[in-house]
Design a protein around this motif. Structure first.
Motif, PDB file in Angstrom:
ATOM      1  N   ILE A 211       0.836  -1.214   0.000  1.00  0.00           N
ATOM      2  CA  ILE A 211       0.000   0.000   0.000  1.00  0.00           C
ATOM      3  C   ILE A 211       0.871   1.266   0.000  1.00  0.00           C
ATOM      4  CG2 ILE A 211      -1.614   1.316   1.469  1.00  0.00           C
ATOM      5  CD1 ILE A 211      -3.034  -1.437   1.851  1.00  0.00           C
ATOM      6  N   GLN A 212       2.000   1.205   0.689  1.00  0.00           N
ATOM      7  CA  GLN A 212       2.896   2.384   0.685  1.00  0.00           C
ATOM      8  C   GLN A 212       3.365   2.716  -0.732  1.00  0.00           C
ATOM      9  OE1 GLN A 212       2.903   3.801   3.686  1.00  0.00           O
ATOM     10  NE2 GLN A 212       1.748   1.937   4.159  1.00  0.00           N
ATOM     11  N   LYS A 213       3.446   1.674  -1.583  1.00  0.00           N
ATOM     12  CA  LYS A 213       3.991   1.899  -2.941  1.00  0.00           C
ATOM     13  C   LYS A 213       2.928   2.391  -3.923  1.00  0.00           C
ATOM     14  CE  LYS A 213       7.411  -1.751  -2.464  1.00  0.00           C
ATOM     15  NZ  LYS A 213       7.336  -3.202  -2.481  1.00  0.00           N
ATOM     16  N   MET A 214       1.662   2.396  -3.533  1.00  0.00           N
ATOM     17  CA  MET A 214       0.589   2.728  -4.489  1.00  0.00           C
ATOM     18  C   MET A 214       0.433   4.249  -4.631  1.00  0.00           C
ATOM     19  SD  MET A 214      -2.045  -0.298  -3.371  1.00  0.00           S
ATOM     20  CE  MET A 214      -3.358   0.207  -4.446  1.00  0.00           C
ATOM     21  N   LYS A 215       1.181   4.818  -5.556  1.00  0.00           N
ATOM     22  CA  LYS A 215       1.212   6.295  -5.675  1.00  0.00           C
ATOM     23  C   LYS A 215      -0.123   6.852  -6.160  1.00  0.00           C
ATOM     24  CE  LYS A 215       6.125   6.699  -6.362  1.00  0.00           C
ATOM     25  NZ  LYS A 215       7.176   6.689  -7.348  1.00  0.00           N
ATOM     26  N   TYR A 216      -0.714   6.188  -7.136  1.00  0.00           N
ATOM     27  CA  TYR A 216      -1.958   6.749  -7.675  1.00  0.00           C
ATOM     28  C   TYR A 216      -3.058   6.712  -6.609  1.00  0.00           C
ATOM     29  CZ  TYR A 216      -5.536   8.148 -10.957  1.00  0.00           C
ATOM     30  OH  TYR A 216      -6.534   8.866 -11.586  1.00  0.00           O
ATOM     31  N   ALA A 217      -3.101   5.625  -5.835  1.00  0.00           N
ATOM     32  CA  ALA A 217      -4.109   5.531  -4.768  1.00  0.00           C
ATOM     33  C   ALA A 217      -3.920   6.683  -3.774  1.00  0.00           C
ATOM     34  CB  ALA A 217      -3.996   4.189  -4.051  1.00  0.00           C
ATOM     35  N   HIS A 218      -2.667   7.003  -3.457  1.00  0.00           N
ATOM     36  CA  HIS A 218      -2.406   8.137  -2.554  1.00  0.00           C
ATOM     37  C   HIS A 218      -2.897   9.444  -3.185  1.00  0.00           C
ATOM     38  CE1 HIS A 218       0.186   5.365  -0.270  1.00  0.00           C
ATOM     39  NE2 HIS A 218       0.124   6.252   0.709  1.00  0.00           N
ATOM     40  N   ALA A 219      -2.643   9.589  -4.492  1.00  0.00           N
ATOM     41  CA  ALA A 219      -3.073  10.831  -5.172  1.00  0.00           C
ATOM     42  C   ALA A 219      -4.600  10.953  -5.126  1.00  0.00           C
ATOM     43  CB  ALA A 219      -2.567  10.833  -6.618  1.00  0.00           C
ATOM     44  N   VAL A 220      -5.281   9.813  -5.308  1.00  0.00           N
ATOM     45  CA  VAL A 220      -6.755   9.853  -5.255  1.00  0.00           C
ATOM     46  C   VAL A 220      -7.194  10.292  -3.850  1.00  0.00           C
ATOM     47  CG1 VAL A 220      -8.884   8.479  -5.433  1.00  0.00           C
ATOM     48  CG2 VAL A 220      -7.023   8.084  -7.057  1.00  0.00           C
ATOM     49  N   LEU A 221      -6.555   9.727  -2.833  1.00  0.00           N
ATOM     50  CA  LEU A 221      -6.934  10.080  -1.458  1.00  0.00           C
ATOM     51  C   LEU A 221      -6.686  11.576  -1.182  1.00  0.00           C
ATOM     52  CD1 LEU A 221      -7.771   9.455   1.459  1.00  0.00           C
ATOM     53  CD2 LEU A 221      -5.437   8.729   1.917  1.00  0.00           C
ATOM     54  N   TYR A 222      -5.544  12.073  -1.616  1.00  0.00           N
ATOM     55  CA  TYR A 222      -5.250  13.512  -1.383  1.00  0.00           C
ATOM     56  C   TYR A 222      -6.332  14.373  -2.025  1.00  0.00           C
ATOM     57  CZ  TYR A 222      -0.431  11.983  -0.291  1.00  0.00           C
ATOM     58  OH  TYR A 222       0.670  11.359   0.234  1.00  0.00           O
ATOM     59  N   GLU A 223      -6.736  13.951  -3.229  1.00  0.00           N
ATOM     60  CA  GLU A 223      -7.733  14.746  -3.958  1.00  0.00           C
ATOM     61  C   GLU A 223      -9.113  14.636  -3.300  1.00  0.00           C
ATOM     62  OE1 GLU A 223      -7.106  16.941  -5.897  1.00  0.00           O
ATOM     63  OE2 GLU A 223      -8.555  17.195  -7.508  1.00  0.00           O
ATOM     64  N   VAL A 224      -9.442  13.452  -2.794  1.00  0.00           N
ATOM     65  CA  VAL A 224     -10.718  13.274  -2.079  1.00  0.00           C
ATOM     66  C   VAL A 224     -10.740  14.216  -0.875  1.00  0.00           C
ATOM     67  CG1 VAL A 224     -12.037  11.669  -0.615  1.00  0.00           C
ATOM     68  CG2 VAL A 224     -11.126  10.888  -2.813  1.00  0.00           C
ATOM     69  N   LEU A 225      -9.653  14.233  -0.114  1.00  0.00           N
ATOM     70  CA  LEU A 225      -9.628  15.080   1.093  1.00  0.00           C
ATOM     71  C   LEU A 225      -9.565  16.571   0.754  1.00  0.00           C
ATOM     72  CD1 LEU A 225      -7.395  12.933   3.456  1.00  0.00           C
ATOM     73  CD2 LEU A 225      -9.701  13.715   3.946  1.00  0.00           C
ATOM     74  N   ARG A 226      -8.979  16.906  -0.392  1.00  0.00           N
ATOM     75  CA  ARG A 226      -8.936  18.324  -0.784  1.00  0.00           C
ATOM     76  C   ARG A 226     -10.373  18.839  -0.997  1.00  0.00           C
ATOM     77  NH1 ARG A 226      -8.852  21.606  -5.177  1.00  0.00           N
ATOM     78  NH2 ARG A 226      -9.364  19.885  -6.587  1.00  0.00           N
TER      79      ARG A 226
ATOM     80  N   ARG B  21      -3.244  16.032 -10.342  1.00  0.00           N
ATOM     81  CA  ARG B  21      -2.543  17.247  -9.886  1.00  0.00           C
ATOM     82  C   ARG B  21      -1.518  16.918  -8.795  1.00  0.00           C
ATOM     83  NH1 ARG B  21      -6.332  21.354  -8.962  1.00  0.00           N
ATOM     84  NH2 ARG B  21      -8.198  20.090  -9.231  1.00  0.00           N
ATOM     85  N   TRP B  22      -1.636  15.695  -8.214  1.00  0.00           N
ATOM     86  CA  TRP B  22      -0.738  15.322  -7.116  1.00  0.00           C
ATOM     87  C   TRP B  22       0.472  14.519  -7.601  1.00  0.00           C
ATOM     88  CZ3 TRP B  22      -1.331  17.570  -2.567  1.00  0.00           C
ATOM     89  CH2 TRP B  22      -2.589  18.102  -2.249  1.00  0.00           C
ATOM     90  N   ILE B  23       0.581  14.354  -8.939  1.00  0.00           N
ATOM     91  CA  ILE B  23       1.701  13.550  -9.454  1.00  0.00           C
ATOM     92  C   ILE B  23       2.517  14.405 -10.421  1.00  0.00           C
ATOM     93  CG2 ILE B  23       2.277  11.492 -10.810  1.00  0.00           C
ATOM     94  CD1 ILE B  23       0.057  10.064  -9.424  1.00  0.00           C
ATOM     95  N   ASN B  24       3.828  14.475 -10.196  1.00  0.00           N
ATOM     96  CA  ASN B  24       4.656  15.338 -11.054  1.00  0.00           C
ATOM     97  C   ASN B  24       5.121  14.598 -12.313  1.00  0.00           C
ATOM     98  OD1 ASN B  24       6.817  13.753 -10.333  1.00  0.00           O
ATOM     99  ND2 ASN B  24       7.654  15.209  -8.843  1.00  0.00           N
ATOM    100  N   SER B  25       5.908  15.296 -13.158  1.00  0.00           N
ATOM    101  CA  SER B  25       6.283  14.711 -14.456  1.00  0.00           C
ATOM    102  C   SER B  25       7.169  13.476 -14.299  1.00  0.00           C
ATOM    103  CB  SER B  25       6.972  15.767 -15.317  1.00  0.00           C
ATOM    104  OG  SER B  25       7.996  16.357 -14.551  1.00  0.00           O
ATOM    105  N   GLU B  26       7.825  13.319 -13.133  1.00  0.00           N
ATOM    106  CA  GLU B  26       8.634  12.091 -12.918  1.00  0.00           C
ATOM    107  C   GLU B  26       7.797  10.950 -12.333  1.00  0.00           C
ATOM    108  OE1 GLU B  26      10.783  14.891 -11.064  1.00  0.00           O
ATOM    109  OE2 GLU B  26      11.109  15.321 -13.182  1.00  0.00           O
ATOM    110  N   GLY B  27       6.516  11.195 -12.154  1.00  0.00           N
ATOM    111  CA  GLY B  27       5.654  10.133 -11.621  1.00  0.00           C
ATOM    112  C   GLY B  27       5.659  10.079 -10.101  1.00  0.00           C
ATOM    113  N   ASN B  28       6.226  11.108  -9.437  1.00  0.00           N
ATOM    114  CA  ASN B  28       6.256  11.093  -7.968  1.00  0.00           C
ATOM    115  C   ASN B  28       5.148  11.973  -7.398  1.00  0.00           C
ATOM    116  OD1 ASN B  28       8.503   9.406  -7.767  1.00  0.00           O
ATOM    117  ND2 ASN B  28       9.845  11.141  -8.281  1.00  0.00           N
ATOM    118  N   LEU B  29       4.788  11.662  -6.143  1.00  0.00           N
ATOM    119  CA  LEU B  29       3.753  12.462  -5.480  1.00  0.00           C
ATOM    120  C   LEU B  29       4.303  13.843  -5.150  1.00  0.00           C
ATOM    121  CD1 LEU B  29       2.399   9.691  -3.105  1.00  0.00           C
ATOM    122  CD2 LEU B  29       1.068  10.872  -4.861  1.00  0.00           C
ATOM    123  N   VAL B  30       3.462  14.871  -5.335  1.00  0.00           N
ATOM    124  CA  VAL B  30       3.936  16.231  -5.003  1.00  0.00           C
ATOM    125  C   VAL B  30       3.379  16.647  -3.642  1.00  0.00           C
ATOM    126  CG1 VAL B  30       4.240  17.091  -7.349  1.00  0.00           C
ATOM    127  CG2 VAL B  30       1.998  17.276  -6.295  1.00  0.00           C
TER     128      VAL B  30
END
Ligand code: HEM
Length: 517
Positions: free
Chosen positions: A362-377, A432-441
């Motif tokens: 779960i720690q490695k799931m970047k897109y899932a984290h981005a979805v969560l950040y956006e849900v909370l935003r 919006r939470w993922i940068n051009s290198e594919g990392n979470l911002v």
């Protein structure tokens, strides 16, 4: 004929005083004044914005956002009779200043402490200074990686399994919709009570008095914040109705918690060695063995306050985040598709048996984290928060704060404000939470305060993230969840951002052959 003459003078004086008050307070609350340096909304004579607040009480945060937008500002001040006036701000620089840079000058407001005192007592949420610092130190010891990898993950997995096997399978077989919002409130109640007290509550399967009373009290608190006369009216209603009163609801919570504390003390006295394992994970035992802020072992009352604060902190916030997460992905099929690809990649079929591997995945799931950040935003579980100034201060945007002023910051309005998040602020875009290198911002300081920030940042941020992502990953892997057509989802404004009529969801198995998780 002295009486009529005196009467006329008295009547004229009253009219003169009232006229004077109307002239002095033409658009703000009695004995309050707008401040020259802070934008404000024009209200009614003597009551200020009270009518507007009251009219919008069921859509309060949407109304506040409209005020920000109408005034084209990131900071304003409101004035309403009977409601402590406050400086509202969504300006990241101001929020960083209040919550971090000048943290010492801002404390929990007296009004907040008073309203919440019967439930939160002197727990971490309701204290400042040394008492808060010591409670934070003891509580933070439980949130370490080892506990996440083992205890918390396995508690979450076992309750997802109960949810799936006992409830969702039934819904699939009988083609029945479920109220996902209600299920999540029950689910997180069970997980938090187990983490806090080491007790299985089982509210997923049966209604529990503890959970019902907990909900009734939360709703009452919110009404008292928004509408100060609510406490008085509710006390009157309590006298005349046969329904359970707030005092009785509090008694239900107390009976439950004091019962567990008593049992645990007895068990510990009889065989302390039995506790070695649970000590690592069970918060109650950890606090029983620690020193309280007074330097003595925790009393029953201190234990009750401490534990209840943690359950209140974690239960509704996490449940509502999971429900808004589900709602958002159901509304955005492309996001759901991308998320499913990631779930398929990381959540392999046998991983649920290995909690360490599941936690790491779960720690490695970047897109899932981005979805969560956006849900909370867009749907922050704590939509509004406030602090009271101990001394005069100057905010970075030039706003003067006077001693005793409340500074109110609303993550709900901040997340949707174009001046903060740009023209697409109101759109759901995890990208919006993922940068051009594919990392979470990371958002700049003060711009994303859904978990608060600075020394009082949420202690349970990682636990909540794990619970939301684990639950949704396991459920989405197995089930296709869709909205029931025609069911409207609306906000229910409370201390946390709830759904008024729940979230009606249809459930289908993705793989009809698989029956259990
Ligand atoms: C999505 C879920 C959650 C959100 C959005 C959230 C948000 C917040 C916010 C905004 C605060 C600041 C409150 C204030 O000081 O006025 C806070 C504090 C806190 N949260 Fe959370 N929370 C979440 C879940 C949890 C969980 C699961 C726990 C763990 C049991 C937890 C424990 C705490 C504690 C102990 C504090 C008080 C920290 C302090 O005052 O030092 N939270 N949380």
């Amino acid at each position: 004929m002295t009486t009529p003459h005196f009467g006329t003078i008295a009547a004229l004086s009253t009219i003169a005083v009232i006229t004077g008050l109307f002239i002095r307070y033409p658009d703000c609350a009695l004995f309050d004044q707008h401040r020259k340096d802070i934008p404000h909304i024009k209200g009614d004579p003597l009551i200020g914005n009270l009518m507007a607040v009251s009219k919008n009480k069921n859509r309060y945060f949407e109304y506040v956002l409209e005020v920000y937008e109408a005034l084209d500002t990131m900071t304003f001040r409101s004035s309403s009779l009977g409601i402590p006036s406050g400086i509202s701000t969504v300006d990241p620089k101001n929020i960083d200043h209040v919550c971090r840079a000048n943290f010492q000058n801002y404390v929990k407001s007296e009004n907040f402490r008073h309203i919440f005192h019967d439930v939160l007592g002197e727990g971490i949420f309701n204290t400042d200074g040394e008492s808060w610092r010591l409670q934070r130190k003891t509580s933070s010891q439980i949130f370490h990686v080892k506990n996440f990898q083992t205890a918390f993950t396995s508690i979450f997995v076992s309750h997802v399994q109960t949810l799936s096997n006992e409830i969702l399978e039934n819904a699939v077989n009988h083609h029945q919709a479920v109220d996902f919002h209600d299920l999540m409130l029950r689910f997180t109640m069970d997980t938090f009570v187990e983490i806090a007290f080491g007790v299985k509550l089982n509210s997923l399967l049966e209604d529990q008095d503890f959970a019902g009373s907990f909900d009734a009290i939360q709703q009452d608190h919110y009404r008292r914040i928004i509408f100060p006369l609510h406490g008085l009216i509710r006390n009157l209603q309590d006298t005349f109705t046969s329904q359970k009163t707030i005092k009785q609801h509090i008694q239900t919570l107390d009976d439950f918690i004091y019962g567990i504390i008593k049992e645990r003390r007895l068990k510990h006295e009889k065989s302390p060695e039995m506790d070695t394992e649970t000590y690592k994970t069970d918060l109650l035992l950890r606090f029983m063995k620690a020193k309280s802020p007074s330097g003595e072992p925790y009393s029953d009352k201190e234990l009750r306050d401490t534990m209840l604060n943690l359950v209140i902190a974690g239960r509704d916030t996490s449940a509502q985040t999971i429900a808004w997460f589900c709602y958002s992905v159901m509304n955005h099929p492309q996001v759901q598709e991308k998320l499913l690809e990631e779930i398929e990649q990381f959540i392999t079929d046998d991983i649920e048996q290995d909690t360490v591997a599941l936690y790491e995945a779960i720690q490695k799931m970047k897109y899932a984290h981005a979805v969560l950040y956006e849900v909370l935003r867009l749907y922050p579980s704590v939509p509004s928060n406030r602090r009271q100034a101990l001394n005069d201060d100057l905010l970075p945007d030039g706003t003067h704060v006077k001693k005793g002023d409340e500074v109110i910051f609303q993550p709900f309005c901040q997340g949707r404000h174009e001046k903060v998040w740009g023209p697409d602020a109101k759109q759901f875009k995890p990208e919006r939470w993922i940068n051009s290198e594919g990392n979470l911002v990371r958002a700049e300081s003060g711009k994303y305060i859904v978990f608060h920030m600075g020394p009082r940042i949420c202690l349970g941020q990682n636990m909540a993230t794990l619970e939301v992502l684990l639950t949704m990953s396991m459920l989405l892997k197995k089930y296709k969840l869709t909205r029931v057509p025609g069911h409207r989802v609306e906000f229910l404004n409370q201390v946390t951002l709830s759904m008024k009529d729940g979230l009606q969801v249809n459930v289908e198995r993705r793989n009809p052959v698989l029956q259990t998780i």
